[in-house]
Scaffold this motif. Structure first.
Motif, PDB file in Angstrom:
ATOM      1  N   SER A  26      29.089  20.120   3.271  1.00 51.55           N
ATOM      2  CA  SER A  26      30.234  21.005   3.404  1.00 51.55           C
ATOM      3  C   SER A  26      29.907  22.103   4.409  1.00 51.55           C
ATOM      4  O   SER A  26      28.840  22.704   4.366  1.00 51.55           O
ATOM      5  CB  SER A  26      30.566  21.626   2.055  1.00 51.55           C
ATOM      6  OG  SER A  26      31.612  22.539   2.194  1.00 51.55           O
ATOM      7  N   SER A  27      30.823  22.331   5.311  1.00 58.24           N
ATOM      8  CA  SER A  27      30.611  23.386   6.294  1.00 58.24           C
ATOM      9  C   SER A  27      30.971  24.753   5.717  1.00 58.24           C
ATOM     10  O   SER A  27      30.635  25.775   6.277  1.00 58.24           O
ATOM     11  CB  SER A  27      31.444  23.118   7.545  1.00 58.24           C
ATOM     12  OG  SER A  27      32.809  23.097   7.199  1.00 58.24           O
ATOM     13  N   LYS A  28      31.667  24.743   4.581  1.00 66.23           N
ATOM     14  CA  LYS A  28      32.054  26.003   3.948  1.00 66.23           C
ATOM     15  C   LYS A  28      30.914  26.490   3.061  1.00 66.23           C
ATOM     16  O   LYS A  28      30.285  25.721   2.358  1.00 66.23           O
ATOM     17  CB  LYS A  28      33.304  25.821   3.093  1.00 66.23           C
ATOM     18  CG  LYS A  28      34.511  25.424   3.895  1.00 66.23           C
ATOM     19  CD  LYS A  28      35.704  25.248   3.001  1.00 66.23           C
ATOM     20  CE  LYS A  28      36.909  24.796   3.793  1.00 66.23           C
ATOM     21  NZ  LYS A  28      38.055  24.554   2.928  1.00 66.23           N
ATOM     22  N   ARG A  29      30.670  27.754   3.083  1.00 65.61           N
ATOM     23  CA  ARG A  29      29.650  28.345   2.228  1.00 65.61           C
ATOM     24  C   ARG A  29      30.326  29.130   1.126  1.00 65.61           C
ATOM     25  O   ARG A  29      31.417  29.662   1.301  1.00 65.61           O
ATOM     26  CB  ARG A  29      28.742  29.273   3.030  1.00 65.61           C
ATOM     27  CG  ARG A  29      27.904  28.514   4.010  1.00 65.61           C
ATOM     28  CD  ARG A  29      26.885  29.416   4.612  1.00 65.61           C
ATOM     29  NE  ARG A  29      26.043  28.651   5.511  1.00 65.61           N
ATOM     30  CZ  ARG A  29      24.989  29.127   6.093  1.00 65.61           C
ATOM     31  NH1 ARG A  29      24.640  30.380   5.904  1.00 65.61           N
ATOM     32  NH2 ARG A  29      24.262  28.381   6.881  1.00 65.61           N
ATOM     33  N   LYS A  30      29.627  29.227   0.010  1.00 65.20           N
ATOM     34  CA  LYS A  30      30.177  29.989  -1.109  1.00 65.20           C
ATOM     35  C   LYS A  30      30.140  31.471  -0.773  1.00 65.20           C
ATOM     36  O   LYS A  30      29.228  31.953  -0.122  1.00 65.20           O
ATOM     37  CB  LYS A  30      29.354  29.755  -2.372  1.00 65.20           C
ATOM     38  CG  LYS A  30      29.525  28.378  -2.954  1.00 65.20           C
ATOM     39  CD  LYS A  30      28.766  28.271  -4.254  1.00 65.20           C
ATOM     40  CE  LYS A  30      28.962  26.921  -4.877  1.00 65.20           C
ATOM     41  NZ  LYS A  30      28.212  26.807  -6.138  1.00 65.20           N
ATOM     42  N   ALA A  31      31.138  32.155  -1.251  1.00 69.01           N
ATOM     43  CA  ALA A  31      31.186  33.596  -1.053  1.00 69.01           C
ATOM     44  C   ALA A  31      30.102  34.251  -1.899  1.00 69.01           C
ATOM     45  O   ALA A  31      29.744  33.757  -2.972  1.00 69.01           O
ATOM     46  CB  ALA A  31      32.553  34.134  -1.455  1.00 69.01           C
TER      47      ALA A  31
END
Length: 148
Positions: A26-31
């Motif tokens: 996933s290119s999205k990282r957790k906040a």
């Protein structure tokens, strides 16, 4: 030999049918999680589980399996009547009210914190400018000119 496949054909078809089970990156990282944020309240079952664990450990001191505690607690919770669950439900509701109060305070603090930090920066700038002006004025008044 009509229905038979050669070894090379069967290998090719097997690779086509294989499913990629590796998770996609996933290119999205957790906040980032704020450590000051209040934790969500426990449900009635988890309030019950706190007491049940103590009882279960006393009755079964040799049992180290977490799954055994969970299964025993789940079966007991299902067997309990609403009247037996009532104290745990009321504790859960009280914790939820406390959580809501804490979240309101937390959200107000966040709202104030962002505005306060902006105001603080502005006030620091104005203080430093005011201090610079005072320093310049005091240097001029401290010097004595000789007019001889």
């Amino acid at each position: 030999m009509k229905g038979r496949k050669s070894k090379s054909e069967s290998k090719k078809s097997d690779t086509k049918l294989s499913v990629n089970t590796a998770p996609a990156k996933s290119s999205k990282r957790k906040a980032a999680v704020d450590p000051n944020k209040p934790k969500r309240p426990a449900s009635a079952f988890f309030v019950f589980l706190e007491d049940f664990r103590k009882q279960f450990k006393e009755k079964n001191p040799n049992n180290k399996l977490v799954s055994a505690v969970g299964k025993a607690a789940g079966s007991k919770w299902k067997a309990m009547s609403d009247a037996e669950k009532a104290p745990y439900v009321s504790k859960s509701e009280q914790r939820k009210k406390d959580y809501e109060k804490n979240m309101d305070a937390y959200n107000k603090k966040l709202a104030r914190g962002t505005n306060a930090s902006e105001n603080e920066l502005e006030s620091d700038k104005s203080r430093s400018e005011a201090n610079d002006e005072e320093d310049e004025g005091s240097e001029g008044s401290g010097e004595v000119e000789d007019s001889e």
